[in-house]
Design a protein around this motif. Sequence first.
Motif, mmCIF file in Angstrom:
data_model
loop_
_atom_site.group_PDB
_atom_site.id
_atom_site.type_symbol
_atom_site.label_atom_id
_atom_site.label_comp_id
_atom_site.label_asym_id
_atom_site.label_seq_id
_atom_site.Cartn_x
_atom_site.Cartn_y
_atom_site.Cartn_z
ATOM 1 N N LYS A 158 12.650 3.309 11.775
ATOM 2 C CA LYS A 158 12.144 3.751 10.476
ATOM 3 C C LYS A 158 11.425 5.082 10.588
ATOM 4 O O LYS A 158 10.479 5.216 11.325
ATOM 5 N N LEU A 159 11.887 6.067 9.877
ATOM 6 C CA LEU A 159 11.230 7.374 9.884
ATOM 7 C C LEU A 159 10.197 7.434 8.791
ATOM 8 O O LEU A 159 10.431 6.999 7.670
ATOM 9 N N CYS A 160 9.027 7.946 9.152
ATOM 10 C CA CYS A 160 7.960 8.103 8.169
ATOM 11 C C CYS A 160 8.033 9.494 7.592
ATOM 12 O O CYS A 160 7.841 10.466 8.312
ATOM 13 N N GLY A 161 8.308 9.608 6.302
ATOM 14 C CA GLY A 161 8.452 10.925 5.710
ATOM 15 C C GLY A 161 7.386 11.264 4.712
ATOM 16 O O GLY A 161 7.583 12.132 3.871
ATOM 17 N N LEU A 162 6.247 10.578 4.768
ATOM 18 C CA LEU A 162 5.201 10.837 3.788
ATOM 19 C C LEU A 162 4.580 12.197 4.002
ATOM 20 O O LEU A 162 4.558 12.739 5.093
ATOM 21 N N PHE A 163 4.051 12.734 2.944
ATOM 22 C CA PHE A 163 3.375 14.033 2.987
ATOM 23 C C PHE A 163 2.151 13.983 3.883
ATOM 24 O O PHE A 163 1.495 12.981 4.003
ATOM 25 N N GLY A 164 1.856 15.097 4.511
ATOM 26 C CA GLY A 164 0.636 15.203 5.320
ATOM 27 C C GLY A 164 0.815 14.602 6.689
ATOM 28 O O GLY A 164 1.795 14.852 7.368
ATOM 29 N N LEU A 165 -0.128 13.750 7.076
ATOM 30 C CA LEU A 165 -0.147 13.201 8.420
ATOM 31 C C LEU A 165 1.116 12.446 8.747
ATOM 32 O O LEU A 165 1.674 12.590 9.826
ATOM 33 N N PHE A 166 1.611 11.620 7.831
ATOM 34 C CA PHE A 166 2.690 10.726 8.189
ATOM 35 C C PHE A 166 3.998 11.460 8.429
ATOM 36 O O PHE A 166 4.920 10.915 9.017
ATOM 37 N N GLY A 167 4.105 12.692 8.027
ATOM 38 C CA GLY A 167 5.254 13.485 8.413
ATOM 39 C C GLY A 167 5.261 13.799 9.889
ATOM 40 O O GLY A 167 6.284 14.164 10.451
ATOM 41 N N LEU A 168 4.108 13.641 10.550
ATOM 42 C CA LEU A 168 4.004 13.921 11.976
ATOM 43 C C LEU A 168 4.327 12.715 12.824
ATOM 44 O O LEU A 168 4.462 12.816 14.033
ATOM 45 N N LEU B 103 -4.117 3.821 13.672
ATOM 46 C CA LEU B 103 -5.560 3.984 13.437
ATOM 47 C C LEU B 103 -5.896 5.427 13.072
ATOM 48 O O LEU B 103 -6.931 5.963 13.458
ATOM 49 N N SER B 104 -5.014 6.056 12.293
ATOM 50 C CA SER B 104 -5.151 7.475 11.975
ATOM 51 C C SER B 104 -6.291 7.769 11.012
ATOM 52 O O SER B 104 -6.787 8.894 10.957
ATOM 53 N N GLY B 105 -6.712 6.763 10.235
ATOM 54 C CA GLY B 105 -7.749 7.019 9.237
ATOM 55 C C GLY B 105 -7.274 7.903 8.110
ATOM 56 O O GLY B 105 -8.076 8.601 7.481
ATOM 57 N N TYR B 106 -5.972 7.842 7.809
ATOM 58 C CA TYR B 106 -5.392 8.656 6.732
ATOM 59 C C TYR B 106 -4.738 7.738 5.707
ATOM 60 O O TYR B 106 -4.087 6.745 6.056
ATOM 61 N N THR B 107 -4.873 8.057 4.436
ATOM 62 C CA THR B 107 -4.163 7.367 3.382
ATOM 63 C C THR B 107 -3.707 8.359 2.326
ATOM 64 O O THR B 107 -4.425 9.320 2.016
ATOM 65 N N ALA B 108 -2.520 8.109 1.785
ATOM 66 C CA ALA B 108 -2.029 8.903 0.669
ATOM 67 C C ALA B 108 -2.480 8.319 -0.664
ATOM 68 O O ALA B 108 -2.235 8.910 -1.714
ATOM 69 N N ALA B 109 -3.147 7.156 -0.624
ATOM 70 C CA ALA B 109 -3.685 6.567 -1.852
ATOM 71 C C ALA B 109 -4.731 7.496 -2.459
ATOM 72 O O ALA B 109 -5.530 8.099 -1.744
ATOM 73 N N ILE C 210 -4.175 8.265 16.432
ATOM 74 C CA ILE C 210 -2.930 8.896 16.876
ATOM 75 C C ILE C 210 -2.197 9.524 15.704
ATOM 76 O O ILE C 210 -2.120 8.956 14.612
ATOM 77 N N ALA C 211 -1.637 10.720 15.939
ATOM 78 C CA ALA C 211 -0.712 11.370 15.015
ATOM 79 C C ALA C 211 0.417 11.951 15.848
ATOM 80 O O ALA C 211 0.222 12.898 16.608
ATOM 81 N N GLY C 212 1.611 11.351 15.740
ATOM 82 C CA GLY C 212 2.732 11.817 16.531
ATOM 83 C C GLY C 212 2.456 11.700 18.014
ATOM 84 O O GLY C 212 2.078 10.639 18.516
ATOM 85 N N GLU C 213 2.594 12.819 18.744
ATOM 86 C CA GLU C 213 2.334 12.806 20.183
ATOM 87 C C GLU C 213 0.886 13.114 20.519
ATOM 88 O O GLU C 213 0.524 13.211 21.703
ATOM 89 N N LEU D 192 -7.578 11.725 10.829
ATOM 90 C CA LEU D 192 -6.639 12.821 11.031
ATOM 91 C C LEU D 192 -5.825 13.104 9.779
ATOM 92 O O LEU D 192 -5.447 12.194 9.037
ATOM 93 N N ASP D 193 -5.552 14.386 9.551
ATOM 94 C CA ASP D 193 -4.456 14.765 8.671
ATOM 95 C C ASP D 193 -3.563 15.733 9.443
ATOM 96 O O ASP D 193 -3.698 15.879 10.665
ATOM 97 N N GLY D 194 -2.643 16.410 8.772
ATOM 98 C CA GLY D 194 -1.673 17.225 9.479
ATOM 99 C C GLY D 194 -2.247 18.412 10.226
ATOM 100 O O GLY D 194 -1.650 18.889 11.193
ATOM 101 N N GLU D 195 -3.430 18.890 9.825
ATOM 102 C CA GLU D 195 -3.977 20.097 10.430
ATOM 103 C C GLU D 195 -5.374 19.937 11.013
ATOM 104 O O GLU D 195 -5.841 20.808 11.738
ATOM 105 N N THR D 196 -6.051 18.820 10.720
ATOM 106 C CA THR D 196 -7.474 18.743 11.018
ATOM 107 C C THR D 196 -7.857 17.388 11.591
ATOM 108 O O THR D 196 -7.281 16.354 11.212
ATOM 109 N N VAL D 197 -8.855 17.395 12.487
ATOM 110 C CA VAL D 197 -9.526 16.189 12.965
ATOM 111 C C VAL D 197 -10.896 16.136 12.296
ATOM 112 O O VAL D 197 -11.657 17.110 12.355
ATOM 113 N N TYR D 198 -11.223 15.015 11.683
ATOM 114 C CA TYR D 198 -12.528 14.827 11.062
ATOM 115 C C TYR D 198 -13.292 13.790 11.876
ATOM 116 O O TYR D 198 -12.791 12.684 12.119
ATOM 117 N N VAL D 199 -14.498 14.139 12.288
ATOM 118 C CA VAL D 199 -15.243 13.242 13.155
ATOM 119 C C VAL D 199 -16.730 13.324 12.851
ATOM 120 O O VAL D 199 -17.253 14.397 12.525
#
Length: 433
Positions: free
Chosen positions: A43-53, A80-86, A273-276, A319-326
Amino acid sequence: MIFKIFNTFKLLKLFNTFKLSNPFKLSNPFNPYKLFNPYKLFKLCGLFGLFGLLGCTESLVTGGSEGSMDWHVFRGDSALSGYTAAKLPEKPKLLWTYKGNFRTSASPVVDKGTTYWCDKRGHIRGVDLNGNEVFEYDLQTAVEATPVIHDSTLFVGRIDGKMTALSLASKDTLWTYETMGQISASPNIVNFGGRKAVVFGSYDNYLYCLDYRTGALISRFESGYYINGAVAVSGNFAIFGGCDSWLRVIDCRTGIANDSLHFDASLPASPAIAGEFCYVADYSGNVYEAVLDGGKIARHRKILKPEHENSSMISVPALDGETVYVLADERYLYAISRKASHDPAKSGETNAQGERTIKWKYLLKGNVGDSSPLVCGERIVVCTKTGVISVINARDGSLEWEYDAGEQIIGSPAVIDGHLFILTSKGTLFCFG
């Protein structure tokens, strides 16, 4: 008496001597090559932002998607990415509160709009979208861990060292598996050797993989000390840290420990984790980025160092596609670029290595405690130990909304379509919409 975890982490910080010559000790009652058949996730995840990674990752616990009424694991997905498109309401309003009356250190999880959690006395509660209690079950033992939900079954670890599977439909205990140490972290669900498994760590130093239907032991892996954080799952691999300061990678196709990396201090929190890319914070407040390649840790770097020697960290990065928030340095939310740059004029403030940049940092109204931030599209939800809930603009770090719950918060937020749930340490559930 319940083990005092913070004192142990401080002791580990002073006496961190767990540099094992063999960080993997496999204890498997079966031959994994005869028992397990490799599988593939399609299953490929094609959601916008993080899940595209996330590539070929299939999340076995659902939530985090736009329009979803589920939040089955405390960070939104198996990674455990801590990201939601909701989407959050533009200006959230308090819809109702429910007082559980017993203290809890857990975060809420949601199934079909009903919010579940377990308090420290072992009461599991379910509250519907109208704020009415619709589920109650008494485990009759202390619980600190956040549960996970899969296939209408709630899995929760207990202080007495047992993992329990509970049917939400029949309110019956399906199975219980006993370890030799307390279980403080949320379990996760993984395809392990072609079988769905519940994976979790224990204070007996083992990582356990159990058949999610029967509770039968599939395999276990010995670490050097307590496992306090949850296991992150991405693709074919499960990644977890331990209080022995090792980050470990397990190949779920074969059941074999694949790689490990030793850090400067214990790893009580979960990785994200996001991708690799894998991000994890040690107890001293350092934040690391590790690059995974075929289940091996190809390289790693420190992307944030604490400003104070006495800093501590149990928060999980978001995480999102460009940033780590901590959450770091006791009272700050940091936004750190995931892209390397050596030009401060273009990217903001460089870190000590000049390899990552701090986009912005926001001073919170109180200590950050154990709660972890959550990315909701272009907004960040963050809670402080003092009970302040804030929504921060992800682009520039500006405050968009704030609410004082008046009670301590150490759990992480949960988000479904149009609703934000916050659970306080006193067991009060806040629902915003």
